[in-house]
Design a protein around this motif. Structure first.
Motif, PDB file in Angstrom:
ATOM      1  N   PHE A   1     -26.604 -83.955 113.750  1.00 43.56           N
ATOM      2  CA  PHE A   1     -27.208 -84.347 112.476  1.00 43.56           C
ATOM      3  C   PHE A   1     -26.160 -85.052 111.639  1.00 43.56           C
ATOM      4  O   PHE A   1     -25.020 -84.588 111.540  1.00 43.56           O
ATOM      5  N   PHE A   2     -26.575 -86.145 111.005  1.00 44.19           N
ATOM      6  CA  PHE A   2     -25.681 -86.939 110.171  1.00 44.19           C
ATOM      7  C   PHE A   2     -25.988 -86.691 108.702  1.00 44.19           C
ATOM      8  O   PHE A   2     -27.160 -86.654 108.302  1.00 44.19           O
ATOM      9  N   PHE A   3     -24.916 -86.546 107.913  1.00 47.86           N
ATOM     10  CA  PHE A   3     -25.034 -86.275 106.484  1.00 47.86           C
ATOM     11  C   PHE A   3     -24.081 -87.181 105.712  1.00 47.86           C
ATOM     12  O   PHE A   3     -22.992 -87.506 106.189  1.00 47.86           O
ATOM     13  N   HIS A   4     -24.504 -87.544 104.511  1.00 43.36           N
ATOM     14  CA  HIS A   4     -23.639 -88.295 103.608  1.00 43.36           C
ATOM     15  C   HIS A   4     -23.945 -87.835 102.191  1.00 43.36           C
ATOM     16  O   HIS A   4     -25.111 -87.833 101.770  1.00 43.36           O
TER      17      HIS A   4
ATOM     18  N   ARG B   1     -26.816 -85.533 101.671  1.00 41.31           N
ATOM     19  CA  ARG B   1     -28.136 -85.997 102.103  1.00 41.31           C
ATOM     20  C   ARG B   1     -28.174 -86.115 103.625  1.00 41.31           C
ATOM     21  O   ARG B   1     -27.295 -86.716 104.230  1.00 41.31           O
ATOM     22  N   LYS B   2     -29.209 -85.556 104.225  1.00 45.08           N
ATOM     23  CA  LYS B   2     -29.392 -85.692 105.672  1.00 45.08           C
ATOM     24  C   LYS B   2     -29.890 -87.099 105.957  1.00 45.08           C
ATOM     25  O   LYS B   2     -30.883 -87.555 105.393  1.00 45.08           O
ATOM     26  N   LEU B   3     -29.177 -87.799 106.841  1.00 41.49           N
ATOM     27  CA  LEU B   3     -29.528 -89.178 107.168  1.00 41.49           C
ATOM     28  C   LEU B   3     -30.365 -89.299 108.425  1.00 41.49           C
ATOM     29  O   LEU B   3     -31.120 -90.251 108.582  1.00 41.49           O
TER      30      LEU B   3
ATOM     31  N   ALA C   1     -26.817 -94.486 111.004  1.00 37.26           N
ATOM     32  CA  ALA C   1     -26.541 -93.654 109.828  1.00 37.26           C
ATOM     33  C   ALA C   1     -25.783 -94.451 108.778  1.00 37.26           C
ATOM     34  O   ALA C   1     -26.086 -94.378 107.576  1.00 37.26           O
ATOM     35  N   ARG C   2     -24.822 -95.250 109.202  1.00 39.69           N
ATOM     36  CA  ARG C   2     -24.061 -96.080 108.253  1.00 39.69           C
ATOM     37  C   ARG C   2     -24.964 -97.129 107.594  1.00 39.69           C
ATOM     38  O   ARG C   2     -24.787 -97.449 106.418  1.00 39.69           O
ATOM     39  N   GLU C   3     -25.932 -97.654 108.328  1.00 42.28           N
ATOM     40  CA  GLU C   3     -26.880 -98.604 107.749  1.00 42.28           C
ATOM     41  C   GLU C   3     -27.701 -97.936 106.644  1.00 42.28           C
ATOM     42  O   GLU C   3     -27.997 -98.559 105.619  1.00 42.28           O
ATOM     43  N   LYS C   4     -28.069 -96.675 106.838  1.00 42.07           N
ATOM     44  CA  LYS C   4     -28.811 -95.945 105.807  1.00 42.07           C
ATOM     45  C   LYS C   4     -27.948 -95.755 104.562  1.00 42.07           C
ATOM     46  O   LYS C   4     -28.440 -95.885 103.442  1.00 42.07           O
TER      47      LYS C   4
ATOM     48  N   SER D   1     -26.842 -97.322  98.985  1.00 44.51           N
ATOM     49  CA  SER D   1     -25.882 -97.898  98.044  1.00 44.51           C
ATOM     50  C   SER D   1     -26.443 -99.159  97.394  1.00 44.51           C
ATOM     51  O   SER D   1     -26.245 -99.386  96.200  1.00 44.51           O
ATOM     52  N   ALA D   2     -27.128 -99.969  98.172  1.00 45.87           N
ATOM     53  CA  ALA D   2     -27.708-101.214  97.649  1.00 45.87           C
ATOM     54  C   ALA D   2     -28.793-100.912  96.608  1.00 45.87           C
ATOM     55  O   ALA D   2     -28.918-101.618  95.612  1.00 45.87           O
TER      56      ALA D   2
END
Length: 117
Positions: free
Chosen positions: A78-81, A84-86, A105-108, A113-114
């Motif tokens: 699972f990816f988080f940033h 927030r779970k991505l 995940a980085r695209e999300k 951010s945008a």
């Protein structure tokens, strides 16, 4: 890789700050989990190049985490940033495919951010 439990999960992920964090959910005697671990160790440079903050949890021990994230099998990543779970990657298909999940995940993160800007 820092170990997580149901009791430490949220606080530890909060400590990741702005880093892309990944939680490797695994289980004892899980063949595919062992394949993933061995592959990651053998291809350590490629894994480190992904620039992730790594965590792991044995969901056979920490059943509350398996329930919380509705796991139906391991390994799961699972990816988080920023809390927030991505998304997630289920199973282990190899480093190239895992890298594609990291890129997604980085695209999300970039999309979030945008929207804020």
């Amino acid at each position: 890789m820092r170990e997580l439990t149901a009791g430490t999960f949220d606080a530890e992920l909060a400590r990741a700050g702005d880093a892309l964090a990944v939680v490797f959910f695994w289980g004892v005697d899980c063949f595919n989990c062992e394949v993933a671990k061995k592959t990651m160790l053998l291809q350590r440079e490629a894994i480190e190049a992904l620039n992730l903050r790594w965590y792991h949890a044995n969901v056979y021990q920490e059943r509350a985490l398996g329930t919380r994230f509705a796991l139906h099998g391991v390994p799961s990543f699972f990816f988080f940033h920023a809390g927030r779970k991505l998304g997630r990657a289920t199973g282990w298909q190899g480093v190239p495919q895992f890298g594609m999940a990291v890129a997604a995940a980085r695209e999300k993160i970039a999309a979030f951010s945008a929207k804020k800007a």
